[in-house]
Design a protein around this motif. Structure first.
Motif, short mmCIF file in Angstrom:
data_model
loop_
_atom_site.label_atom_id
_atom_site.label_comp_id
_atom_site.label_asym_id
_atom_site.label_seq_id
_atom_site.Cartn_x
_atom_site.Cartn_y
_atom_site.Cartn_z
N ASP A 88 12.58 -0.26 -3.30
CA ASP A 88 11.50 -0.04 -4.27
C ASP A 88 11.35 1.45 -4.59
O ASP A 88 11.05 1.84 -5.71
CB ASP A 88 10.18 -0.58 -3.69
N HIS A 105 2.07 -6.00 -0.11
CA HIS A 105 2.89 -4.90 -0.65
C HIS A 105 2.03 -4.13 -1.66
O HIS A 105 1.70 -4.66 -2.71
CB HIS A 105 4.12 -5.53 -1.31
N HIS A 157 0.92 -0.52 -3.88
CA HIS A 157 1.26 0.79 -4.45
C HIS A 157 0.00 1.64 -4.44
O HIS A 157 -1.11 1.12 -4.57
CB HIS A 157 1.82 0.64 -5.87
N ASN A 201 4.70 3.77 -3.80
CA ASN A 201 4.30 2.71 -2.88
C ASN A 201 3.29 3.28 -1.89
O ASN A 201 3.24 4.49 -1.68
CB ASN A 201 5.52 2.22 -2.09
#
Ligand code: ZN
Length: 321
Positions: free
Chosen positions: A22, A213, A215, A255
């Motif tokens: 990512d 997950h 950011h 992230n």
């Protein structure tokens, strides 16, 4: 020293570093393969138990992932870290299996327009591909996990209804994919949304084993992880030094940062099996190798009990203390 775990938090958490994938997929210039390998092997040496190391997408679409097989072949597997790779279709799955990944991660967006922008097809088509990859994985003895992108909001459609998340999770579960990540692709998650979505999944799709997950686009990545911890979620995806972003999601930079998250967890008495100092070293070396300031904070300030000599520190008046 035994530490008491912060009330309401799990005692142990599994950290998945997604920085190599990512973080680097959208890096504006080509990242040399040996930089990626050093980063991945550094993370493994620091004790990171699971890593998303690359993606088996079309090299033309994501040039920085064209060396997927080469990266896989050079990873230190002696410590048994679980290596996963993102896989968009059967062709990618065949390459990933051939390269020896431990698990393949299929993905689709909860919102139709982001799925179109990201992979240029309808959600139904992505779901059918996921089911096919699940079959391929089963045959090859390779695990398959499912990611739901834009699970907390879509840059094109705005709010994403919880029912859409549940629909995708049910479809995944129907294909035998029960390890499911809620992906905050564009940094639209908030602690309230995390609580709401985790509770809805626990109630409606109890077979789903949920990972989160985030950011840090709007500065609340760790606050969202905190909300997830209070819901008992024990798997978190983050990226070393906070690198990351989605090339097809405007403004989706950064992230949640792995070492900042690990710092928060350790200071809350949550075990990760990771050595924070070693992780900070990887973050600093990655920053040096990429030649650009990265957003991680603990990599700059050091652990909380880092001690200074008085003559190292400037006083508030700007003179030496
Ligand atoms: Zn992401």
């Amino acid at each position: 020293m035994t530490q008491v775990t912060l009330e309401g938090f799990p005692e142990r958490v599994r950290i998945v570093d997604v920085g190599p994938r990512d973080g680097l997929q959208a890096w504006p210039v080509p990242v040399p393969t040996d930089v990626k390998i050093e980063m991945i092997n550094g993370l493994i040496a620091a004790g990171v138990p699971q890593l998303e190391v690359t993606s088996f997408v079309a090299p033309r679409a994501v040039p920085n992932m064209a060396d997927a097989a080469e990266v896989m072949a050079a990873i230190d597997r002696s410590r048994g870290a679980e290596l996963t790779a993102l896989v968009p279709n059967a062709r990618g799955a065949a390459r990933a299996i051939e390269a020896g990944v431990d698990a393949m991660v299929v993905f689709l967006s909860a919102s139709e327009s982001h799925n179109q922008a990201n992979v240029n097809c309808a959600r139904d088509v992505s779901l059918a591909a996921a089911a096919e990859i699940a079959r391929m994985g089963q045959e090859a003895g390779v695990a398959v996990y499912g990611a739901i992108a834009t699970a907390f909001g879509c840059p094109f459609e705005g709010d994403v209804p919880v029912s859409d998340i549940l629909d995708v999770a049910r479809a995944y579960a129907g294909s035998g994919i029960t390890k499911i990540t809620l992906g905050d692709t564009t940094g639209m998650a908030t602690p309230r949304l995390v609580q709401e979505r985790c509770r809805a999944l626990a109630a409606e799709v109890p077979e789903a084993d949920v990972a989160l997950h985030f950011h840090n686009t709007r500065g609340v990545g760790l606050a969202c992880a905190y909300a997830g911890l209070l819901e008992g979620i024990t798997r978190y995806e983050a990226s070393v030094a906070g690198i990351g972003g989605c090339p097809f999601a405007p403004g989706a930079t950064g992230n949640a940062c792995t070492e900042d998250l690990v710092y928060m967890l350790h200071e809350s008495g949550v075990e990760t099996g990771i050595e924070l100092d070693a992780l900070i070293g990887v973050a600093q070396r990655t920053e040096a190798a990429l030649g650009q300031k990265l957003p991680g904070q603990v990599m700059k300030a050091g652990p909380r009990l880092r001690q200074y000599r008085r003559d190292e520190v400037r006083s508030s008046s700007g003179s030496r203390a």
